[in-house]
Design an enzyme around this catalytic site. Structure first.
Site, PDB file in Angstrom:
ATOM      1  CD  GLU A   1      -8.776   1.448   7.537  1.00 19.67           C
ATOM      2  OE1 GLU A   1      -8.553   0.508   8.325  1.00 19.67           O
ATOM      3  OE2 GLU A   1      -8.344   2.596   7.717  1.00 19.67           O
TER       4      GLU A   1
ATOM      5  CG  ASP B   1      -0.257  -0.314   2.526  1.00 21.35           C
ATOM      6  OD1 ASP B   1       0.985  -0.353   2.550  1.00 21.35           O
ATOM      7  OD2 ASP B   1      -0.955  -0.506   3.531  1.00 21.35           O
TER       8      ASP B   1
ATOM      9  CG  HIS C   1      -5.797  -1.682   8.695  1.00 24.43           C
ATOM     10  ND1 HIS C   1      -5.930  -0.333   8.980  1.00 24.43           N
ATOM     11  CD2 HIS C   1      -4.474  -1.935   8.855  1.00 24.43           C
ATOM     12  CE1 HIS C   1      -4.754   0.171   9.276  1.00 24.43           C
ATOM     13  NE2 HIS C   1      -3.858  -0.781   9.218  1.00 24.43           N
TER      14      HIS C   1
ATOM     15  CG  ASN D   1      -8.856  -0.819  11.806  1.00 22.30           C
ATOM     16  OD1 ASN D   1      -7.919  -1.499  11.391  1.00 22.30           O
ATOM     17  ND2 ASN D   1      -9.293   0.253  11.173  1.00 22.30           N
TER      18      ASN D   1
END
Ligand code: GLP
Length: 245
Positions: A140, A69, A135, A133
């Protein structure tokens, strides 16, 4: 399903175990196609890869890399860009051929990135960290398990977590381009690194959940060859993978 969880005593041991696996794969296949992650978690791994190269034990000249990413809107040489991070902590320390280094931000669009991965023969070994979270990359919660490389909006939690690297929280980009969950799942082998008490809650959710979009990393439970290397602080002495998975 063959997700294996390996619990190690601390961060250094996690990095050492991960480096062992990566170096072994490079030895087995000099033209290895590596998927790379950023964040603080893989730093110890990269340090060991550089060390191994400097000792003359490893050759990166034929290795191809695809980063997971990148933030949108940051120049390549911005100190918080993932490109800069990789140059600093890995590429500049080894004999990688920059023509074989790929970032999703350095192509026209997601389809072109997917195409390049395919042309390289697919990713042999994908390194992953995990967000608090759940990810992976910048996929996400709520990300489609069939997702491919694309531009995504970052959640408030991710923006907040990543703000520590920027001078001001307002400087954190709101969007990123990331490999999708299906792109990651196409990797022949995956290594997920999890370290520190800050990851204990997400680790517990990951190990208890059947694949669910609420915890994007849980997609890995359906992968054929994933190893999760987790240190004691992140594992919190938790149970093993439910046998039903
Ligand atoms: C970022 C990256 C992820 C990484 C995560 C965790 O959001 N996009 O790929 O796994 O941070 O970072 P850290 O390892 O610093 O906890």
């Amino acid at each position: 399903m063959s997700t294996e969880k390996v619990v190690v005593s601390n961060y250094q041991e996690m990095a050492a175990r991960a480096a062992e696996i990566v170096l072994q794969r490079m030895q087995e296949k000099p033209k290895l196609v590596l998927g790379l992650a950023t964040g603080s978690t893989p730093l110890g791994l990269y340090e060991r890869l550089v060390e191994s190269y400097k000792m003359g034990k490893t050759d990166f000249s034929q290795v191809t890399t695809f980063n997971l990413d990148e933030y949108c809107g940051l120049a390549k040489n911005h100190p918080q860009s993932y490109r800069y991070f990789m140059d600093k902590y890995l590429f500049s320390g080894v004999n990688i051929d920059y023509r074989r280094v790929h970032f999703p931000s350095e192509v026209e669009d997601g389809d072109e990135y997917e195409q390049k991965i395919m042309e390289a023969g697919g990713i042999d070994l994908q390194i992953l960290g995990i967000g608090r979270n759940g990810h992976i990359g910048f996929n996400e919660p709520g990300s489609d398990f069939k997702s491919r490389t694309r531009v995504v909006d970052l959640t408030e939690m991710t923006i907040k977590d990543n703000a520590r690297f920027f001078t001001q929280p307002a400087e954190v980009p709101r969007q990123a381009v990331t490999m999708g969950l299906a792109t990651i799942m196409d990797a022949k082998e995956i290594l997920l690194l999890v370290s520190g008490s800050g990851k204990a809650a997400v680790m517990e959710r990951l190990m208890m959940k059947k694949p669910s979009v609420d915890v994007p990393a849980s997609v890995l439970h359906s992968h054929t060859k994933t190893t999760i290397i987790v240190d004691k602080k992140a594992d919190g002495g938790q149970r093993d993978l439910p046998s039903s998975l």
